[in-house]
Design an enzyme around this catalytic site. Structure first.
Site, PDB file in Angstrom:
ATOM      1  CB  CYS A 139      -0.987  -0.027   1.158  1.00 42.13           C
ATOM      2  SG  CYS A 139      -2.373   1.114   0.906  1.00 42.13           S
TER       3      CYS A 139
ATOM      4  CG  HIS B  54      -3.660  -3.460   3.186  1.00 38.66           C
ATOM      5  ND1 HIS B  54      -2.748  -2.940   4.080  1.00 38.66           N
ATOM      6  CD2 HIS B  54      -4.188  -2.398   2.519  1.00 38.66           C
ATOM      7  CE1 HIS B  54      -2.733  -1.619   3.967  1.00 38.66           C
ATOM      8  NE2 HIS B  54      -3.599  -1.268   3.029  1.00 38.66           N
TER       9      HIS B  54
ATOM     10  CD  GLU C 158      -1.331  -5.761   5.569  1.00 36.10           C
ATOM     11  OE1 GLU C 158      -2.067  -4.804   5.903  1.00 36.10           O
ATOM     12  OE2 GLU C 158      -1.019  -5.983   4.377  1.00 36.10           O
TER      13      GLU C 158
END
Length: 258
Positions: free
Chosen positions: A111, A219, A221
């Site tokens: 990001c 994202h 993660e």
């Protein structure tokens, strides 16, 4: 048993009350652990100290953030002054990108980390993707819980023959979307790895750099352990930092005379 590699996790600068803090989201730290590495949250460093920092790091994770890269770094004025900026982060992460790539230190950008990498290498950004003709609104729904904000929002189309295709083995897959800014002009020498349906660059790499590197706009993660695509990406990053650690710790041997 060998020691795990160390991955630097970039931090942001926030005021909590009257006190300044260096912060990194737990989801990034957990994802580094998922990759089999030790996360080390790094505060801002002077540019002169970055070489020392990368001397013991086996990888770098450029985290996402609510803040934006200051547009002065690509020759523009601030479009929306109500949005947060973090010039202290810019001051060290932009040169960090260049030095890490030059040294072959594995680099994974997420990001904001992806946006700052493009800016560091000479590209620029759309400061408001949703205001660009032909582009969709990539921001998360307001006022919703994190589970809704980070839910799958659109697919990405993987560019054939690139690094991302090799890692995930898919021509397209669903991703979340929680960003207001995005890639406008990609820096020279970078390769598009995936695009959103509206054509916005969602992933890129620097194929001429000597080490592993990948930059994604979504994202991965977020709840990475439950997402097969995310697992493949962090496994690849973990493999790369382990290889880099081994190379860094293995002394070069002189050729044996004939």
């Amino acid at each position: 048993m060998s020691e795990p590699p160390i991955v630097l996790v970039t931090s942001c600068n926030r005021l909590l009350g009257d006190h300044p803090f260096h912060l990194a989201g737990r989801k990034y730290v957990d994802a580094v652990r998922l990759a089999g590495a030790l996360p080390l949250i790094a505060p801002p460093f002077a540019e002169a100290d970055l070489a020392t920092l990368l001397g013991f790091a086996d990888g770098v994770l450029l985290t996402g953030s609510q803040s934006n890269v200051h547009p002065s770094h690509y020759g523009e004025a601030v479009y929306d002054p109500t949005l947060p900026l973090d010039p202290d982060r810019d001051a060290w992460t932009l040169p960090l990108v260049n030095l890490a790539l030059a040294r072959g230190v594995p680099l994974f950008g997420i990001c904001r980390g992806t946006q700052e990498a493009n800016v560091a290498l000479g590209g620029n950004l759309h400061q408001a993707v949703h205001a660009q003709p032909g582009l969709a609104d990539h921001r998360a729904p307001r006022g919703q819980r994190a589970e809704r904000q980070y839910a799958p929002a659109h697919r990405v189309n993987v560019v054939a023959g690139g690094l991302l295709e090799a890692l995930v083995g898919e021509a397209e897959f669903e991703v979340n979307s929680v960003h207001g800014q995005g890639i406008n002009r990609l820096a020279e020498g970078l390769r598009v790895e995936a695009r959103a349906p509206d054509g916005l660059v969602e992933a890129f790499s620097a194929p001429k750099a000597p080490g592993f590197n990948l930059f994604v706009q979504w994202h991965p993660e977020w709840r990475a352990a439950a997402n097969p695509i995310s697992l493949r990406l962090f496994q690849a990053f973990g493999d790369a930092v382990r290889v880099h650690r081994q190379r860094r710790r293995t002394p070069a041997t002189a050729p044996i005379p004939a």
